[in-house]
Design a protein around this motif. Structure first.
Motif, PDB file in Angstrom:
ATOM      1  N   ARG A 165       0.929  -1.155   0.129  1.00 27.69           N
ATOM      2  CA  ARG A 165      -0.017   0.080   0.026  1.00 27.69           C
ATOM      3  C   ARG A 165       0.821   1.333  -0.057  1.00 27.69           C
ATOM      4  O   ARG A 165       0.354   2.168  -0.823  1.00 27.69           O
ATOM      5  CB  ARG A 165      -1.062   0.128   1.304  1.00 27.69           C
ATOM      6  CG  ARG A 165      -1.938   0.965   1.211  1.00 27.69           C
ATOM      7  CD  ARG A 165      -2.671   1.193   2.457  1.00 27.69           C
ATOM      8  NE  ARG A 165      -1.632   1.632   3.511  1.00 27.69           N
ATOM      9  CZ  ARG A 165      -2.047   1.868   4.944  1.00 27.69           C
ATOM     10  NH1 ARG A 165      -3.214   1.674   5.252  1.00 27.69           N
ATOM     11  NH2 ARG A 165      -1.076   2.032   5.884  1.00 27.69           N
ATOM     12  N   ASP A 213       0.957   4.301  -2.760  1.00 25.79           N
ATOM     13  CA  ASP A 213       0.764   5.730  -2.328  1.00 25.79           C
ATOM     14  C   ASP A 213       1.780   6.524  -3.296  1.00 25.79           C
ATOM     15  O   ASP A 213       1.765   7.510  -3.654  1.00 25.79           O
ATOM     16  CB  ASP A 213       1.124   5.871  -0.828  1.00 25.79           C
ATOM     17  CG  ASP A 213      -0.188   5.418  -0.025  1.00 25.79           C
ATOM     18  OD1 ASP A 213      -1.393   5.360  -0.683  1.00 25.79           O
ATOM     19  OD2 ASP A 213       0.023   5.177   1.110  1.00 25.79           O
ATOM     20  N   ASP A 247       0.954   6.770  -6.903  1.00 28.35           N
ATOM     21  CA  ASP A 247      -0.249   7.904  -6.728  1.00 28.35           C
ATOM     22  C   ASP A 247       0.426   9.223  -6.842  1.00 28.35           C
ATOM     23  O   ASP A 247      -0.124   9.890  -7.722  1.00 28.35           O
ATOM     24  CB  ASP A 247      -1.241   7.574  -5.593  1.00 28.35           C
ATOM     25  CG  ASP A 247      -2.323   8.331  -5.827  1.00 28.35           C
ATOM     26  OD1 ASP A 247      -2.869   8.714  -7.145  1.00 28.35           O
ATOM     27  OD2 ASP A 247      -3.225   8.675  -4.830  1.00 28.35           O
ATOM     28  N   LYS A 249      -2.382  13.797 -11.838  1.00 32.36           N
ATOM     29  CA  LYS A 249      -3.760  13.288 -11.505  1.00 32.36           C
ATOM     30  C   LYS A 249      -4.503  13.209 -12.652  1.00 32.36           C
ATOM     31  O   LYS A 249      -5.885  12.613 -12.537  1.00 32.36           O
ATOM     32  CB  LYS A 249      -4.194  14.304 -10.347  1.00 32.36           C
ATOM     33  CG  LYS A 249      -3.295  14.663  -9.157  1.00 32.36           C
ATOM     34  CD  LYS A 249      -3.442  13.416  -8.690  1.00 32.36           C
ATOM     35  CE  LYS A 249      -2.558  13.463  -7.137  1.00 32.36           C
ATOM     36  NZ  LYS A 249      -2.526  12.252  -6.326  1.00 32.36           N
ATOM     37  N   ASP A 268      -5.288   8.292 -16.144  1.00 31.24           N
ATOM     38  CA  ASP A 268      -5.649   6.992 -15.428  1.00 31.24           C
ATOM     39  C   ASP A 268      -4.212   6.120 -15.398  1.00 31.24           C
ATOM     40  O   ASP A 268      -3.312   6.056 -15.823  1.00 31.24           O
ATOM     41  CB  ASP A 268      -6.707   6.271 -16.287  1.00 31.24           C
ATOM     42  CG  ASP A 268      -8.180   6.970 -16.240  1.00 31.24           C
ATOM     43  OD1 ASP A 268      -8.232   7.496 -15.142  1.00 31.24           O
ATOM     44  OD2 ASP A 268      -9.018   6.421 -16.627  1.00 31.24           O
ATOM     45  N   TRP A 282      -8.385   0.669  -0.644  1.00 29.45           N
ATOM     46  CA  TRP A 282      -7.476   1.540  -1.049  1.00 29.45           C
ATOM     47  C   TRP A 282      -7.856   2.021  -2.680  1.00 29.45           C
ATOM     48  O   TRP A 282      -7.795   3.041  -3.010  1.00 29.45           O
ATOM     49  CB  TRP A 282      -6.046   1.388  -1.083  1.00 29.45           C
ATOM     50  CG  TRP A 282      -4.905   2.388  -1.305  1.00 29.45           C
ATOM     51  CD1 TRP A 282      -4.460   3.192  -0.192  1.00 29.45           C
ATOM     52  CD2 TRP A 282      -4.433   2.744  -2.319  1.00 29.45           C
ATOM     53  NE1 TRP A 282      -3.592   3.941  -0.928  1.00 29.45           N
ATOM     54  CE2 TRP A 282      -3.567   3.928  -2.389  1.00 29.45           C
ATOM     55  CE3 TRP A 282      -4.697   2.350  -3.695  1.00 29.45           C
ATOM     56  CZ2 TRP A 282      -2.923   4.460  -3.382  1.00 29.45           C
ATOM     57  CZ3 TRP A 282      -3.956   2.884  -4.742  1.00 29.45           C
ATOM     58  CH2 TRP A 282      -3.062   3.841  -4.736  1.00 29.45           C
ATOM     59  N   LEU A 283      -7.941   0.753  -3.443  1.00 29.43           N
ATOM     60  CA  LEU A 283      -8.197   1.020  -4.818  1.00 29.43           C
ATOM     61  C   LEU A 283      -9.661   1.515  -4.984  1.00 29.43           C
ATOM     62  O   LEU A 283      -9.906   2.317  -5.913  1.00 29.43           O
ATOM     63  CB  LEU A 283      -8.150  -0.419  -5.377  1.00 29.43           C
ATOM     64  CG  LEU A 283      -6.722  -0.840  -5.630  1.00 29.43           C
ATOM     65  CD1 LEU A 283      -6.711  -2.527  -6.075  1.00 29.43           C
ATOM     66  CD2 LEU A 283      -5.850  -0.112  -6.592  1.00 29.43           C
ATOM     67  N   LYS A 327     -10.961   3.781  -3.240  1.00 32.64           N
ATOM     68  CA  LYS A 327     -11.247   5.035  -2.895  1.00 32.64           C
ATOM     69  C   LYS A 327     -10.494   6.037  -4.106  1.00 32.64           C
ATOM     70  O   LYS A 327     -10.484   7.301  -4.057  1.00 32.64           O
ATOM     71  CB  LYS A 327     -10.455   5.448  -1.815  1.00 32.64           C
ATOM     72  CG  LYS A 327     -11.316   4.780  -0.465  1.00 32.64           C
ATOM     73  CD  LYS A 327     -10.462   5.121   0.791  1.00 32.64           C
ATOM     74  CE  LYS A 327     -11.101   4.632   1.928  1.00 32.64           C
ATOM     75  NZ  LYS A 327     -10.181   4.545   3.306  1.00 32.64           N
ATOM     76  N   ARG A 328      -9.855   5.234  -5.037  1.00 28.48           N
ATOM     77  CA  ARG A 328      -8.951   5.905  -6.015  1.00 28.48           C
ATOM     78  C   ARG A 328      -9.299   5.344  -7.480  1.00 28.48           C
ATOM     79  O   ARG A 328      -8.756   4.595  -8.012  1.00 28.48           O
ATOM     80  CB  ARG A 328      -7.643   5.698  -5.967  1.00 28.48           C
ATOM     81  CG  ARG A 328      -7.053   6.451  -4.746  1.00 28.48           C
ATOM     82  CD  ARG A 328      -5.621   5.900  -4.140  1.00 28.48           C
ATOM     83  NE  ARG A 328      -5.311   6.686  -2.918  1.00 28.48           N
ATOM     84  CZ  ARG A 328      -5.655   6.284  -1.836  1.00 28.48           C
ATOM     85  NH1 ARG A 328      -6.639   5.380  -1.452  1.00 28.48           N
ATOM     86  NH2 ARG A 328      -5.297   7.159  -0.470  1.00 28.48           N
ATOM     87  N   PRO A 329     -10.618   5.691  -8.117  1.00 28.59           N
ATOM     88  CA  PRO A 329     -11.269   5.283  -9.126  1.00 28.59           C
ATOM     89  C   PRO A 329     -10.158   5.260 -10.552  1.00 28.59           C
ATOM     90  O   PRO A 329     -10.563   4.561 -11.611  1.00 28.59           O
ATOM     91  CB  PRO A 329     -12.236   5.819  -9.439  1.00 28.59           C
ATOM     92  CG  PRO A 329     -12.201   7.175  -8.841  1.00 28.59           C
ATOM     93  CD  PRO A 329     -11.292   6.849  -7.592  1.00 28.59           C
ATOM     94  N   ARG A 330      -9.267   6.230 -10.483  1.00 33.27           N
ATOM     95  CA  ARG A 330      -8.356   6.178 -11.677  1.00 33.27           C
ATOM     96  C   ARG A 330      -7.630   5.029 -11.724  1.00 33.27           C
ATOM     97  O   ARG A 330      -6.769   4.789 -12.799  1.00 33.27           O
ATOM     98  CB  ARG A 330      -7.474   7.410 -11.608  1.00 33.27           C
ATOM     99  CG  ARG A 330      -6.468   7.620 -10.522  1.00 33.27           C
ATOM    100  CD  ARG A 330      -5.524   8.798 -10.936  1.00 33.27           C
ATOM    101  NE  ARG A 330      -4.554   9.090  -9.998  1.00 33.27           N
ATOM    102  CZ  ARG A 330      -3.281   9.443 -10.344  1.00 33.27           C
ATOM    103  NH1 ARG A 330      -3.300   9.929 -11.664  1.00 33.27           N
ATOM    104  NH2 ARG A 330      -2.255   9.695  -9.434  1.00 33.27           N
ATOM    105  N   PHE A 331      -7.374   4.095 -10.591  1.00 32.92           N
ATOM    106  CA  PHE A 331      -6.459   2.903 -10.598  1.00 32.92           C
ATOM    107  C   PHE A 331      -7.507   1.838 -11.257  1.00 32.92           C
ATOM    108  O   PHE A 331      -8.558   1.573 -10.873  1.00 32.92           O
ATOM    109  CB  PHE A 331      -5.966   2.483  -9.400  1.00 32.92           C
ATOM    110  CG  PHE A 331      -5.030   3.365  -9.062  1.00 32.92           C
ATOM    111  CD1 PHE A 331      -3.539   2.761  -8.901  1.00 32.92           C
ATOM    112  CD2 PHE A 331      -4.891   4.583  -8.626  1.00 32.92           C
ATOM    113  CE1 PHE A 331      -2.668   3.303  -8.520  1.00 32.92           C
ATOM    114  CE2 PHE A 331      -3.822   5.325  -7.982  1.00 32.92           C
ATOM    115  CZ  PHE A 331      -2.536   4.789  -7.972  1.00 32.92           C
TER     116      PHE A 331
END
Length: 362
Positions: free
Chosen positions: A240, A244, A247, A252, A255, A274-275, A277-281
């Motif tokens: 994780r 980070d 990211d 930003k 994708d 974690w993924l 919460k971060r939809p671009r991943f």
């Protein structure tokens, strides 16, 4: 009064004289055969052995030998006779016996045949066995590894990942992610002796362990750049932290498509939250048992070859410093690994392999 053995009479027919002249002049004739032709032509002029030897700078015994051979066997006498120990022509039965034993059996005292053990079993010379194996491209001393994925979604995953390599999505980065775990800091028990003219570098066979470290790496498929992070452990917590870093490193407005294997740390609930919460991943898992689809594995091989395998590290910190230095130098002039095969070509190649394996009965 004449003494010694009488000289054998030597007369040539027109065809023999012509043949000997060709042997003597032809540029591709063996030099030994050309020399013998000169001896016989000189003898045919009526010269004795001493005179011929003086003209051609040969001994009398050599001239007498080939004069006698020619008188007895004519032109055939000048050709080399088969030497003792030369291999005879192999019969089809002998070839078939060697092939059958090579492919269908093993020796009693070994896992595979050698040329000498096969020669002893078949009653042939080891060179005859070698020629048979060479003709049929057999190499019993070699063994290669393979592994076929049993993933039920193998085809879908291959098409997904190869599609990312060949046609990456717009405004997105494709990152091949994995960890090289348990990299050992190995120090040799005695100093390494450096290379010098005529002598390779030498090192002791035994070593001392000074701990381990793990490298998390993300290879950008398009540019070849690598994001790396070192940890002493490789749990989901460390993974994780590496996510980070990814990211933070990627702009930003991009994708991020992650290509991952099926290791447990990549699928824990912590990572899933974690993924979310971060939809671009976007995560793409390789098929089980098919890590060769992940290009970062190729970069790990480079790291091992150029920095780790022959390195001498007196501490884990020294090992980590060497890896960071390699990572920095590599990113100064990165070179992407170009994926060339389409998914259809990969699947067709695997289909041919499976069919060939089934046909041979293995």
């Amino acid at each position: 009064m004449r003494r010694g053995r009488p000289i054998a009479a030597l007369k040539l027919t027109e065809s023999e004289r012509e043949r000997l002249s060709r042997w003597m002049r032809r540029p591709k004739s063996a030099q030994a055969l050309a020399q013998r032709a000169r001896i016989i032509l000189a003898c045919a002029e009526g010269l004795n052995n001493t005179q011929v030897g003086d003209r051609l700078h040969l001994t009398v015994q050599t001239v007498g030998k080939w004069r006698s051979r020619f008188v007895q066997k004519r032109l055939d006498g000048l050709l080399d006779e088969a030497r003792p120990g030369t291999s005879q022509r192999l019969t089809d039965k002998e070839v078939e016996e060697v092939l059958a034993m090579t492919l269908e059996s093993t020796p009693k005292d070994a896992t595979h045949w050698s040329t000498r053990s096969m020669a002893q079993a078949c009653g042939l010379s080891h060179m005859s066995v070698h020629r048979i194996w060479q003709a049929f491209a057999l190499a019993p001393h070699r063994s290669e590894s393979f592994k076929l994925s049993k993933d039920r979604l193998f085809i879908e995953k291959v098409r997904d990942i190869v599609g990312l390599y060949l046609n990456p999505p717009h405004q997105a980065l494709v990152l091949c992610v994995d960890e090289k775990s348990q990299i050992q800091a190995l120090d040799r028990s005695q100093p390494v002796l450096p290379m010098r003219p005529g002598q390779a570098e030498r090192r002791s066979h035994d070593y001392t362990r000074h701990g381990t470290t793990s490298l998390f790496a993300a290879l950008e498929a398009k540019s070849g750049k690598v994001i790396g992070q070192l940890h002493r452990r490789h749990r989901s917590v460390e993974f994780r932290q590496f996510l980070d870093q990814i990211d933070a490193a990627v702009p930003k407005d991009y994708d991020i498509h992650l290509i991952l294997d099926n290791y447990g740390t990549h699928k824990t609930s912590m990572i899933q939250r974690w993924l979310v919460k971060r939809p671009r991943f976007h995560v793409h898992f390789t098929p089980t048992g098919a890590s060769w689809l992940n290009l970062v594995e190729r970069w790990f091989a480079l790291l091992t070859e150029k920095q780790i395998r022959r390195g001498v590290f007196r501490s884990t910190r020294e090992l980590e410093s060497a890896i960071r230095n390699y990572l920095k130098n590599y990113n100064d002039q990165p070179k992407p690994f170009i994926w060339s095969k389409t998914a259809d070509e990969i699947l067709a190649s695997l289909a041919r392999f499976c069919k060939r394996t089934l046909v041979t009965g293995h």
